[in-house]
Design a protein around this motif. Structure first.
Motif, PDB file in Angstrom:
ATOM      1  N   LYS A 228      10.886 -12.135   7.602  1.00  0.00           N
ATOM      2  CA  LYS A 228      10.821 -11.372   6.359  1.00  0.00           C
ATOM      3  C   LYS A 228       9.564 -10.502   6.316  1.00  0.00           C
ATOM      4  CE  LYS A 228      11.715 -14.952   3.544  1.00  0.00           C
ATOM      5  NZ  LYS A 228      12.061 -15.665   2.288  1.00  0.00           N
ATOM      6  N   THR A 229       8.468 -11.031   6.841  1.00  0.00           N
ATOM      7  CA  THR A 229       7.237 -10.234   6.913  1.00  0.00           C
ATOM      8  C   THR A 229       7.417  -9.036   7.838  1.00  0.00           C
ATOM      9  OG1 THR A 229       5.848 -12.164   6.458  1.00  0.00           O
ATOM     10  CG2 THR A 229       4.785 -10.289   7.539  1.00  0.00           C
ATOM     11  N   MET A 230       8.094  -9.240   8.964  1.00  0.00           N
ATOM     12  CA  MET A 230       8.356  -8.134   9.887  1.00  0.00           C
ATOM     13  C   MET A 230       9.170  -7.038   9.199  1.00  0.00           C
ATOM     14  SD  MET A 230       9.221 -10.469  13.244  1.00  0.00           S
ATOM     15  CE  MET A 230       9.735  -9.149  14.341  1.00  0.00           C
ATOM     16  N   GLN A 231      10.158  -7.440   8.394  1.00  0.00           N
ATOM     17  CA  GLN A 231      10.965  -6.455   7.683  1.00  0.00           C
ATOM     18  C   GLN A 231      10.140  -5.722   6.624  1.00  0.00           C
ATOM     19  OE1 GLN A 231      14.968  -6.827   6.782  1.00  0.00           O
ATOM     20  NE2 GLN A 231      15.292  -7.127   8.967  1.00  0.00           N
ATOM     21  N   ARG A 232       9.344  -6.468   5.876  1.00  0.00           N
ATOM     22  CA  ARG A 232       8.507  -5.817   4.859  1.00  0.00           C
ATOM     23  C   ARG A 232       7.551  -4.813   5.498  1.00  0.00           C
ATOM     24  NH1 ARG A 232       8.215 -11.312   2.794  1.00  0.00           N
ATOM     25  NH2 ARG A 232       9.445 -11.486   0.881  1.00  0.00           N
ATOM     26  N   ASN A 233       6.956  -5.195   6.621  1.00  0.00           N
ATOM     27  CA  ASN A 233       6.014  -4.299   7.290  1.00  0.00           C
ATOM     28  C   ASN A 233       6.715  -3.062   7.825  1.00  0.00           C
ATOM     29  OD1 ASN A 233       3.951  -6.088   6.737  1.00  0.00           O
ATOM     30  ND2 ASN A 233       3.930  -6.994   8.773  1.00  0.00           N
ATOM     31  N   TRP A 234       7.943  -3.237   8.317  1.00  0.00           N
ATOM     32  CA  TRP A 234       8.670  -2.087   8.853  1.00  0.00           C
ATOM     33  C   TRP A 234       9.016  -1.100   7.733  1.00  0.00           C
ATOM     34  CZ3 TRP A 234       9.342  -0.427  13.658  1.00  0.00           C
ATOM     35  CH2 TRP A 234      10.260   0.623  13.870  1.00  0.00           C
ATOM     36  N   ILE A 235       9.428  -1.636   6.586  1.00  0.00           N
ATOM     37  CA  ILE A 235       9.729  -0.774   5.441  1.00  0.00           C
ATOM     38  C   ILE A 235       8.444  -0.156   4.897  1.00  0.00           C
ATOM     39  CG2 ILE A 235      10.682  -0.735   3.099  1.00  0.00           C
ATOM     40  CD1 ILE A 235      12.502  -3.104   4.043  1.00  0.00           C
ATOM     41  N   GLY A 236       7.374  -0.936   4.880  1.00  0.00           N
ATOM     42  CA  GLY A 236       6.050  -0.409   4.553  1.00  0.00           C
ATOM     43  C   GLY A 236       5.938   0.189   3.163  1.00  0.00           C
ATOM     44  N   ARG A 237       6.299  -0.553   2.157  1.00  0.00           N
ATOM     45  CA  ARG A 237       6.229  -0.045   0.778  1.00  0.00           C
ATOM     46  C   ARG A 237       4.778  -0.024   0.301  1.00  0.00           C
ATOM     47  NH1 ARG A 237       6.311  -1.284  -4.674  1.00  0.00           N
ATOM     48  NH2 ARG A 237       7.932  -0.205  -5.908  1.00  0.00           N
ATOM     49  N   SER A 238       4.329   1.126  -0.210  1.00  0.00           N
ATOM     50  CA  SER A 238       2.967   1.262  -0.728  1.00  0.00           C
ATOM     51  C   SER A 238       3.004   1.988  -2.065  1.00  0.00           C
ATOM     52  CB  SER A 238       2.091   2.063   0.250  1.00  0.00           C
ATOM     53  OG  SER A 238       2.019   1.442   1.510  1.00  0.00           O
ATOM     54  N   GLU A 239       2.330   1.434  -3.050  1.00  0.00           N
ATOM     55  CA  GLU A 239       2.216   2.096  -4.346  1.00  0.00           C
ATOM     56  C   GLU A 239       0.965   2.947  -4.369  1.00  0.00           C
ATOM     57  OE1 GLU A 239       2.413  -0.637  -7.548  1.00  0.00           O
ATOM     58  OE2 GLU A 239       4.412  -1.378  -7.039  1.00  0.00           O
ATOM     59  N   GLY A 240       1.075   4.127  -4.962  1.00  0.00           N
ATOM     60  CA  GLY A 240      -0.078   5.010  -5.021  1.00  0.00           C
ATOM     61  C   GLY A 240       0.239   6.263  -5.811  1.00  0.00           C
ATOM     62  N   ALA A 241      -0.299   7.375  -5.340  1.00  0.00           N
ATOM     63  CA  ALA A 241      -0.098   8.636  -6.050  1.00  0.00           C
ATOM     64  C   ALA A 241       0.152   9.769  -5.067  1.00  0.00           C
ATOM     65  CB  ALA A 241      -1.315   8.955  -6.908  1.00  0.00           C
ATOM     66  N   GLU A 242       0.984  10.696  -5.496  1.00  0.00           N
ATOM     67  CA  GLU A 242       1.134  11.953  -4.768  1.00  0.00           C
ATOM     68  C   GLU A 242       0.130  12.941  -5.368  1.00  0.00           C
ATOM     69  OE1 GLU A 242       4.195  15.304  -5.448  1.00  0.00           O
ATOM     70  OE2 GLU A 242       5.112  13.987  -3.927  1.00  0.00           O
ATOM     71  N   VAL A 243      -0.658  13.565  -4.497  1.00  0.00           N
ATOM     72  CA  VAL A 243      -1.666  14.538  -4.938  1.00  0.00           C
ATOM     73  C   VAL A 243      -1.306  15.878  -4.313  1.00  0.00           C
ATOM     74  CG1 VAL A 243      -4.115  15.084  -5.057  1.00  0.00           C
ATOM     75  CG2 VAL A 243      -3.385  12.687  -4.950  1.00  0.00           C
ATOM     76  N   ARG A 244      -1.264  16.929  -5.146  1.00  0.00           N
ATOM     77  CA  ARG A 244      -0.858  18.241  -4.637  1.00  0.00           C
ATOM     78  C   ARG A 244      -2.050  19.197  -4.644  1.00  0.00           C
ATOM     79  NH1 ARG A 244       3.781  16.807  -7.655  1.00  0.00           N
ATOM     80  NH2 ARG A 244       3.167  18.078  -9.462  1.00  0.00           N
TER      81      ARG A 244
END
Length: 821
Positions: A218-234
């Protein structure tokens, strides 16, 4: 006594089981709980089965047989993952059609699987290369297309010049093709993709629905998907009429520390920014060199960060200040937006780059309990803290600032809170013949047109040229030239075929209804069996195959085709088979042929060794002596049964009330309890075999004068316990004991809890820490009674003669330690 000859009895029982359809999936047993046992199906190479296959199938077969004996209705199917590049390479090398080569190999592997005595429902066999199967692979592609989940787009891809095909990122190893070792190039091609990113959140969140999956997987799958919360800056670029370049960051709190932007060499804005610049030629040379490098050679921690200043400037979204735009090797187009904001004071990678090229380093966060670093920084500070040099956000805690700055960006139309993923849409186009044709045609009048489902399958043509220099499908005029399904005018077929991961992303659903000619499967039948209860396969498939299968299942669930939202209730990754400490391979000369082992010792010996030699999730180091030991054990069981088979002609009732009979009866039920738990719950097959071996030892040492009925019961139950492990010899012994029906249809033994209760136990008697005696005491005796009984024994009195007892320590059920001087 007749000799145990596996080569005589194994083919006999395999034929009987086959003739009787012994393992056909039950369809009218509604009252029974269902169990879907599945092992990953093999690729039909010309080399047949290897020991890794044998381990996989033996484990799956053990579980399937065990569940049947425990009252479950079981589906246990098998097939072949039969499309793929190896068959095409074989066609080129051998001058044969991939279909003929593959079908021949499929038959060979089926014969070898049958020799192992595997309890498959062969009526459900599917080969992914057959038109009957890939017709519905195409049907499913069209479903994805209708739902907006399949699209065609031009993009940079990994291109193998020798294989003449696109490679997924995971098929590129250190810049080389995983199959032929050629240097991989970057190439822009129109490709078909599936929008797996639309399911990224569900693919992460639903991992919590899978408590029976290993956390590692499950950790391998989470790392592959690599979900990160943050912000888009333009950021905007004045010289391009304020065209925007977006970056994703998990640390918007560091925005005021930006001193440069970095674009990936593949970023579409790079071409516009470098035109006419003094260093244009040097940057183009750098881009060509960098684009063909592997991800590892660009982003590794030990890799030098290199780049060029484009000479262009971006406008900071909140300060309005100028920010130089660079292009560098350590930014990849495949991740984020292909652009990053350089904050060298608070990012190690940015710090290295800024330090190398003399770029400004602005500190904007100080530790909560510290002061801002004065003078030249020696390393980046990447922790949390308090904002400084950040305008209106000075003094704010960095955790609060993450949200506050993102909100300010959104208010001013310069960005927003967002989530980013490492996962990219699934590139499914392959420029090769031996794969599932993509059911799309291109018409000058109508554009991109899907082939109607009633016209499927789009079959692979025979008039192709296999020269290794191009996609063979492009050489077939009869295939390429067609009529538009929409207007009837001339059109051309898509000549890409699908990634073979597509084929294995739904085969477990086809097994539930393999002969359906109208649709991939019937929902009622799929819902009867799905999800798979027990899925066994190599850890090397723990990310991509499982991820794609989960994606397919969710799409089909959303389309109302199946109730299950996850395909596999329990995934069990088995360990590799080694020899002399190394993975078996022809190049190492350490391959052991399963068929040679079966020819010499029999399938039951091969199965028993592979199940006994190591924990199933651990590596198994092959041992010739271990195989011989397993064969000797089966011979011992054979002789044991034959020596006592007269007991079963007029079998006396078991009377295990006392003495050796009581001890053997207890051992028998201890073994039943352990084997049941080891196979049914813990999946520790090796310790289950070990327990049965101890039981056989107990039967061998059983006194001749002891109760015969108890002995008969122990022998019969031993044969039943062994049945799922070694199906042929136990079936033969069952009938030699005069029993009716198949042993594999017998109910699994249940342990007698009362038999496990011991009235007496043997404990060690120590004097000054050394064991000097063994004493038998009541199992339920308290400390005082144990001490009284031990101290009253003549042997203990003699050992203590002339000494003064200072202390007596009693550990109930284990020992008594007497301290004396």
């Amino acid at each position: 006594m007749e000799k145990y000859v596996p080569s005589d009895l194994e083919p006999k029982w395999q034929k009987i089981w086959n003739d009787r359809n012994a393992y056909r999936t039950p369809e009218n047993e509604k009252e029974k709980p269902k169990f879907y046992a599945l092992e990953m199906f093999p690729y039909p190479s010309g080399e047949g089965l290897h020991m890794g296959h044998v381990r996989n199938y033996s484990m799956g077969d053990l579980v399937a047989r065990f569940k049947r004996m425990n009252g479950y209705k079981v589906i246990h199917p098998m097939g072949a993952d039969a499309f793929g590049l190896p068959a095409e390479n074989a066609a080129i090398q051998r001058g044969v059609n991939p279909r003929k080569w593959t079908l021949s190999n499929m038959e060979k592997i089926r014969e070898e699987q049958a020799r192992l005595g595997l309890s498959y429902d062969w009526d459900r066999y599917v080969g992914t290369c057959t038109p009957e199967y890939y017709r519905f692979t195409q049907w499913l592609f069209l479903l994805f297309y209708e739902r907006g989940l399949a699209y065609r787009e031009k993009g940079a891809v990994n291109w193998c010049p020798d294989c003449q095909t696109v490679l997924a990122n995971e098929q590129v190893e250190d810049g080389r093709c995983w199959r032929c070792d050629s240097t991989v190039e970057k190439k822009d091609l129109e490709q078909w993709f599936l929008r797996i990113t639309e399911y990224a959140d569900r693919l992460v969140e639903d991992l919590d629905r899978l408590p029976k999956w290993p956390e590692q997987v499950k950790t391998m799958q989470r790392n592959w998907i690599g979900r990160s919360e943050g912000a888009e800056v333009r950021f905007t670029i004045p010289e391009l009429d304020d065209e925007e370049v977006a970056v994703f960051t998990t640390r918007p709190d560091t925005l005021f520390g930006v001193s440069y932007l970095v674009l990936a060499p593949e970023h579409p804005l790079v071409e516009k920014l470098i035109q006419g610049k003094p260093n244009e030629a040097a940057i183009r040379s750098f881009i060509r060199e960098t684009k063909n490098q592997s991800e590892r050679s660009r982003t590794g921690a030990d890799v030098e960060k290199t780049g060029f200043d484009t000479g262009a400037k971006a406008k900071h979204p909140l300060t309005g200040g100028e920010v130089p735009i660079w292009v560098a090797n350590y930014v990849l187009m495949d991740y984020g937006t292909g652009a990053v904001m350089g904050v060298p004071a608070h990012d190690e990678r940015d710090f290295q780059f800024a330090d190398q090229y003399g770029l400004p380093i602005r500190t904007v966060i100080r530790p909560r309990d510290g002061e801002a670093t004065e003078g030249e920084l020696r390393e980046a500070y990447t922790g949390e803290g308090v904002l400084i040099n950040s305008g209106p956000f000075d003094g704010m805690d960095s955790r609060e600032a993450i949200g506050a700055i993102a909100d300010r960006l959104a208010e001013e139309g310069k960005g927003k809170k967002t989530v980013s993923y490492r996962l990219r849409d699934w590139l499914i186009s392959r420029q090769r013949y031996w794969g599932c044709p993509i059911p799309i045609v291109y018409c000058d009048s109508c554009g991109t047109v899907p082939v109607p489902k009633e016209e499927l399958p789009v079959k692979l043509p025979e008039d192709v040229v296999f020269d290794g220099k191009r996609n063979p499908l492009t050489t077939s005029e009869s295939f390429v030239k067609t009529r538009c399904p929409s207007c009837g005018g001339p059109a051309r077929r898509e000549t890409d075929t699908m990634d073979t991961f597509i084929d294995s992303s739904w085969y477990f659903l086809r097994y539930t209804d393999p002969h359906n000619t109208e649709k991939p499967f019937d929902a009622v039948k799929a819902n009867e069996w799905m999800p798979v209860d027990h899925y066994i396969g190599g850890i090397e498939h723990a990310v991509l195959h499982l991820l794609y299968s989960r994606f397919f299942t969710k799409v089909l669930h959303d389309a109302g085709m199946v109730d299950a939202v996850e395909p596999f209730e329990h995934y069990f990754p088995l360990g590799m088979v080694l020899k002399d400490g190394a993975k078996m391979s022809k190049s190492k000369g350490n391959v052991v042929s399963p068929m040679e082992i079966i020819d010499r010792y029999g399938a039951d010996t091969a199965r028993l060794f592979i199940l006994f030699a190591a924990p199933p999730d651990g590596e198994l180091d092959w041992s010739d002596s271990g195989v011989e030991g397993s064969f000797r054990f089966l011979n011992r069981v054979w002789r044991l049964v034959h020596r006592h088979k007269d007991l079963f002609r007029d079998r006396p009732p078991a009377r295990p009330e006392k003495g050796a009979a009581k001890d053997l009866y207890r051992l028998l039920h201890q073994t039943i309890k352990k084997v049941t738990a080891d196979v049914g719950d813990r999946l520790q097959f090796n310790t289950a075999v070990s327990a049965i071996m101890e039981l056989v030892n107990g039967i061998h040492s059983y006194p001749k004068e002891a109760d015969r009925g108890t002995l008969a019961e122990a022998i019969e139950k031993t044969v039943i316990l062994l049945a799922p492990f070694v199906p042929h010899i136990t079936e033969e012994l069952w009938h030699r004991l005069g029993r009716e029906g198949s042993i594999h249809e017998q109910p699994w033994p249940r342990h007698d809890e009362k038999a496990l209760v011991q009235s007496e136990v043997e404990i060690a008697v120590q004097i000054n820490g050394k064991v000097r005696h063994k004493s038998v005491v009541p199992a339920r005796a308290d400390k005082e009674e144990v001490e009284e009984r031990v101290m009253a024994e003549d042997k203990v009195k003699n050992l203590l003669e002339g000494k003064t007892v200072r202390k007596v320590i009693v550990v109930p059920g284990k020992l008594v330690n007497i301290v004396a001087k």
